[in-house]
Design a protein around this motif. Sequence first.
Motif, PDB file in Angstrom:
ATOM      1  N   TRP A 161      29.199  12.855 -16.655  1.00  0.00           N
ATOM      2  CA  TRP A 161      29.121  11.596 -17.399  1.00  0.00           C
ATOM      3  C   TRP A 161      30.407  10.787 -17.243  1.00  0.00           C
ATOM      4  O   TRP A 161      31.499  11.323 -17.402  1.00  0.00           O
ATOM      5  N   THR A 162      30.278   9.513 -16.939  1.00  0.00           N
ATOM      6  CA  THR A 162      31.343   8.514 -16.777  1.00  0.00           C
ATOM      7  C   THR A 162      32.222   8.759 -15.551  1.00  0.00           C
ATOM      8  O   THR A 162      33.243   8.093 -15.403  1.00  0.00           O
ATOM      9  N   CYS A 163      31.843   9.651 -14.683  1.00  0.00           N
ATOM     10  CA  CYS A 163      32.667   9.944 -13.507  1.00  0.00           C
ATOM     11  C   CYS A 163      32.036   9.373 -12.234  1.00  0.00           C
ATOM     12  O   CYS A 163      31.154   8.531 -12.279  1.00  0.00           O
ATOM     13  N   SER A 164      32.499   9.812 -11.078  1.00  0.00           N
ATOM     14  CA  SER A 164      32.037   9.304  -9.785  1.00  0.00           C
ATOM     15  C   SER A 164      32.430  10.308  -8.718  1.00  0.00           C
ATOM     16  O   SER A 164      33.028  11.360  -9.018  1.00  0.00           O
ATOM     17  N   ASP A 185      27.095   9.581  -6.236  1.00  0.00           N
ATOM     18  CA  ASP A 185      27.278   8.945  -7.535  1.00  0.00           C
ATOM     19  C   ASP A 185      25.975   9.003  -8.307  1.00  0.00           C
ATOM     20  O   ASP A 185      24.941   8.507  -7.842  1.00  0.00           O
ATOM     21  N   GLN A 186      26.018   9.594  -9.497  1.00  0.00           N
ATOM     22  CA  GLN A 186      24.846   9.586 -10.362  1.00  0.00           C
ATOM     23  C   GLN A 186      24.442   8.132 -10.652  1.00  0.00           C
ATOM     24  O   GLN A 186      25.280   7.229 -10.636  1.00  0.00           O
ATOM     25  N   HIS A 193      26.609   5.177 -12.112  1.00  0.00           N
ATOM     26  CA  HIS A 193      28.004   5.572 -12.000  1.00  0.00           C
ATOM     27  C   HIS A 193      28.531   5.227 -10.606  1.00  0.00           C
ATOM     28  O   HIS A 193      27.777   5.180  -9.639  1.00  0.00           O
ATOM     29  N   CYS A 248      33.760   3.350 -15.551  1.00  0.00           N
ATOM     30  CA  CYS A 248      32.331   3.446 -15.847  1.00  0.00           C
ATOM     31  C   CYS A 248      31.922   2.277 -16.739  1.00  0.00           C
ATOM     32  O   CYS A 248      32.530   2.069 -17.798  1.00  0.00           O
ATOM     33  N   ARG A 269      27.833   4.050 -19.876  1.00  0.00           N
ATOM     34  CA  ARG A 269      28.414   5.102 -20.710  1.00  0.00           C
ATOM     35  C   ARG A 269      27.576   5.320 -21.969  1.00  0.00           C
ATOM     36  O   ARG A 269      27.274   6.463 -22.341  1.00  0.00           O
ATOM     37  N   TRP A 323      23.884   6.877 -21.160  1.00  0.00           N
ATOM     38  CA  TRP A 323      23.871   8.302 -20.824  1.00  0.00           C
ATOM     39  C   TRP A 323      24.392   9.159 -21.974  1.00  0.00           C
ATOM     40  O   TRP A 323      24.010  10.323 -22.102  1.00  0.00           O
TER      41      TRP A 323
END
Length: 331
Positions: free
Chosen positions: A57-60, A81-82, A85, A219, A224, A227
Motif C-alpha cells: 500500500w502507497t508504494c511502487s 506497480d499495483q 500506484h 501516492c 491511498r 486502498w
Amino acid sequence: MSRLTRSGRPPSSVTDGPYTPTVPSRELTAVSADGARLHVEVHGVADGPVVVLAHGWTCSTAFWAAQIRELAPDHRVVAYDQRGHGRSPASPVCGTDLLADDLEAVLAATLAPGEKAVVVGHSMGGMTVLAASARPGFREHTAAVLLCSTGSSRLVAESLVLPMRAGRLRTWLTRRSLSSRAPMGPVTPVSKRVLKYATMGAGSTPAMVEACARIVHACPRRVRYAWARVLDGVQLDAQVSELTVPTAVVVGTADRLTPPVHARALAAVLPRCHSVTELPGLGHMTPVEAPGAVTGVIRELVALYGRLGTPGTHGAESAQADSSVRMEESA
C-alpha cells in the motif's frame, strides 16, 4: 505512458545510494481482467531464475530498489506497480479480487507457459499473493512465495500504531488515522519522523527513511484512501490454506502495522511453511530496513525451489527441498 526522469527512474525515488532504482532492461504494460493497465519492469538476465515482486500500500516498484540491484546480476526480476500506484493508472473500483487479477496478468505477460517464479509480496503485496493463491494462473507460474510484513485479516484491530490498550476505541482511532483523506504534503523532517514511527524501526537510517518517505508521499491521496478502505476489511484467512507452494514468512518484531502475531498466524496455517524469520527491532518496511536479510531469503527460495515445478523436476527433488521447514529468529 510511463513517467520517468532523464535517468529512466521514477521521479519520486531517491537519486543516489543503495535505494536508487536501477533502470529496467525492459518495460511493458500488462492488461488485467477488467482492462486495468499495469506498469511492469523487467530487470536482470533473460535466462536467470525469475523473481516477481509485488509491493504494498502507497508504494511502487521503487520500493524494491535494493532487492533488484542485488538480484539482477543473476536473476530475471519482474516488478510492477499495483493499480493506482506508481505508474499504473487508478481504477474506479478496488478490491483483493482485482489485486489477484492483476498478479495473474503480470505473470502471464512476463513468463512463458509453465515457467515458474519465486513470488514476493510485501504488505498489500502479500495480500495480493494470498488473494491469488487458488487461481490457475498463479499456480501455473509460482514455484515458491515470500510473504513480507503482511497479514490475512484483522489488520486494523491488531495494529499497534496507536500506543493504546487493544479494544474498540483503539480500532476506531486506528481506522480513522489510516484511512484519512488528508493530504500527506511534502517530505519534511516532521513528516519523516511520523512515517518512521508508524512504519519503521527505531534504528532505521536517514537514507532508509528518506527513500520510504519519497515513495509513500508520491501516492495520490485518493488512491491511498481507496486502498486503506480495502485493507480495513481484508478477510483472506481461507486463502492461506490455498497457498500450497513452499512459503517463507518475514516480519520485523517492531512492526506496528502488521505485528508478528500476523506472521505467526500465517505460519500456523500455511500448508508448506518453509521458514519464519523475525527480524529484531525492525518495523514494517523490511525490504528497505533489512535488504540483505530479505534478499537472502529470496535467494534461498530460488536455490531450493526456483527451478522446480517445470517438466521433469517433480518428485524426490521437490520433496527433499521442502523438508527444510524451520523456525528462526535472525539476530
